[in-house]
Design a protein around this motif. Sequence first.
Motif, PDB file in Angstrom:
ATOM      1  N   ARG A  63      44.514  33.946  45.272  1.00 14.23           N
ATOM      2  CA  ARG A  63      44.747  35.377  45.475  1.00 14.23           C
ATOM      3  C   ARG A  63      43.539  36.200  45.027  1.00 14.23           C
ATOM      4  O   ARG A  63      42.784  35.784  44.151  1.00 14.23           O
ATOM      5  CB  ARG A  63      45.995  35.801  44.710  1.00 14.23           C
ATOM      6  CG  ARG A  63      47.264  35.159  45.264  1.00 14.23           C
ATOM      7  CD  ARG A  63      48.505  35.638  44.537  1.00 14.23           C
ATOM      8  NE  ARG A  63      48.614  35.068  43.205  1.00 14.23           N
ATOM      9  CZ  ARG A  63      49.202  33.909  42.919  1.00 14.23           C
ATOM     10  NH1 ARG A  63      49.732  33.178  43.897  1.00 14.23           N
ATOM     11  NH2 ARG A  63      49.284  33.463  41.684  1.00 14.23           N
ATOM     12  N   LYS A  64      43.421  37.369  45.630  1.00 14.08           N
ATOM     13  CA  LYS A  64      42.303  38.270  45.311  1.00 14.08           C
ATOM     14  C   LYS A  64      42.377  38.678  43.835  1.00 14.08           C
ATOM     15  O   LYS A  64      43.446  39.016  43.329  1.00 14.08           O
ATOM     16  CB  LYS A  64      42.416  39.526  46.188  1.00 14.08           C
ATOM     17  CG  LYS A  64      41.174  40.357  46.230  1.00 14.08           C
ATOM     18  CD  LYS A  64      41.351  41.452  47.280  1.00 14.08           C
ATOM     19  CE  LYS A  64      40.106  42.226  47.566  1.00 14.08           C
ATOM     20  NZ  LYS A  64      39.392  42.793  46.512  1.00 14.08           N
ATOM     21  N   GLY A  65      41.240  38.593  43.167  1.00 15.35           N
ATOM     22  CA  GLY A  65      41.173  39.002  41.766  1.00 15.35           C
ATOM     23  C   GLY A  65      41.594  37.925  40.780  1.00 15.35           C
ATOM     24  O   GLY A  65      41.554  38.139  39.567  1.00 15.35           O
ATOM     25  N   GLU A  66      41.983  36.771  41.316  1.00 19.78           N
ATOM     26  CA  GLU A  66      42.411  35.682  40.436  1.00 19.78           C
ATOM     27  C   GLU A  66      41.212  34.952  39.844  1.00 19.78           C
ATOM     28  O   GLU A  66      40.133  34.907  40.452  1.00 19.78           O
ATOM     29  CB  GLU A  66      43.212  34.659  41.265  1.00 19.78           C
ATOM     30  CG  GLU A  66      44.617  34.470  40.793  1.00 19.78           C
ATOM     31  CD  GLU A  66      45.314  33.303  41.481  1.00 19.78           C
ATOM     32  OE1 GLU A  66      46.220  32.756  40.851  1.00 19.78           O
ATOM     33  OE2 GLU A  66      44.962  32.949  42.624  1.00 19.78           O
ATOM     34  N   SER A  67      41.431  34.360  38.682  1.00 22.49           N
ATOM     35  CA  SER A  67      40.402  33.472  38.133  1.00 22.49           C
ATOM     36  C   SER A  67      41.003  32.077  38.089  1.00 22.49           C
ATOM     37  O   SER A  67      41.984  31.826  37.394  1.00 22.49           O
ATOM     38  CB  SER A  67      40.020  33.940  36.726  1.00 22.49           C
ATOM     39  OG  SER A  67      38.957  33.144  36.265  1.00 22.49           O
ATOM     40  N   ILE A  68      40.421  31.196  38.876  1.00 19.42           N
ATOM     41  CA  ILE A  68      40.955  29.843  39.038  1.00 19.42           C
ATOM     42  C   ILE A  68      40.032  28.845  38.355  1.00 19.42           C
ATOM     43  O   ILE A  68      38.815  28.908  38.514  1.00 19.42           O
ATOM     44  CB  ILE A  68      41.045  29.493  40.555  1.00 19.42           C
ATOM     45  CG1 ILE A  68      42.051  30.395  41.262  1.00 19.42           C
ATOM     46  CG2 ILE A  68      41.376  28.014  40.776  1.00 19.42           C
ATOM     47  CD1 ILE A  68      43.489  30.107  40.944  1.00 19.42           C
ATOM     48  N   GLY A  69      40.634  27.930  37.612  1.00 21.31           N
ATOM     49  CA  GLY A  69      39.859  26.833  37.047  1.00 21.31           C
ATOM     50  C   GLY A  69      40.237  25.552  37.767  1.00 21.31           C
ATOM     51  O   GLY A  69      41.415  25.286  37.967  1.00 21.31           O
TER      52      GLY A  69
END
Lengths: 139, 211
Positions: free
Chosen positions: B28-34
């Motif tokens: 999703r937009k604005g998410e921070s994914i690791g």
Amino acid sequence: MIFGVTSRKPPILVVAAATFPILLSSLIGAVRSLDEKFSLLAKMLGASKLQELFYFILPGTVSYLAAASRAAIGIALRISVVAEAFGASGGVGYWLVYSYDIGFKEGVFAWASILIILMIAVDMLILRPIERWTMKWRL
Amino acid sequence: METIIRVRDLVKRYGEDLVLDHITLDIRKGESIGIVGPNGAGKSTFLRVLAGIEPYDSGTVEVDGSIGFVPQETVLLPWRTLRGNILLAAKIRGIERHVAEKILEENAEILAISGYLDMYPSQVSGGTARKAQILMALVLNPDILLLDEPFTGLDMETIESFQAQIKELKEVHNLTIITVSHMMDELMEISDRLIMFTHKPARIRRILQVK
């Protein structure tokens, strides 16, 4: 040539023939290595092939060419003396052989000393500083 | 929140070697994914596929925005200063110099490397060079930032300040950030969600909601 050669053609041809293969092989190696390293950067930035060549590859070859030039010019200087000895009517090589032919030992030593000093001076004062200066650009 | 990256049944092979095995994921937009997984699992390959610099065999990858990719190995031109490298990236992308310089100065301050911009890559530490590589991506004004193993080789103190800087960049620019690492604890601090990859061929083993 530097010391009074009258015909410039033999030393120039010999120097060109001696340095060209070394420079060419170094250039090919540099381009391959730079292309491998910076093709990712080019892709990341969406650079065209022309941009990749002008911004990444050509400037990168400078340090490789400087190092190759040092080796090539060292060889070329030695070969040019031989070329002067047999194909010119002046220059260190010519005078060295001429001195030998007329049995003038002091002349042989003097010209040989000039040759050695010249080679060391060119290497230490010109080629080595250029190579060192460009080394920081090496990958 | 709208989806900015949609991956469906992504398959990637190197010859006969299956690397990515039907990966399906929405970001999703604005998410921070690791993205975490063992060494050689295919995490970096996944990131390069998202960046569009690596082709894939089947499936679909839809990206609704521009991408800034920061590779694991820094690729800065040694004959240009950090500033020169970053401005060259902007020039290649056709970004006006004064615009690029403004973005550069702002972000260099956040990443605490303003004092190093006029040095050559060989004169700065690996961490500073990596931050310069991030600046190179940011100057292109991306919506999505992909970071491949950004903390490798850094000491704990540097990692902590770097994590805080990444979070600040995300807030300031409203970025979607995807970070790859083989160390889960490095990612916990900066991620909203953690995607765990299996050993090669990579499949999604688990998705962990962190925040």
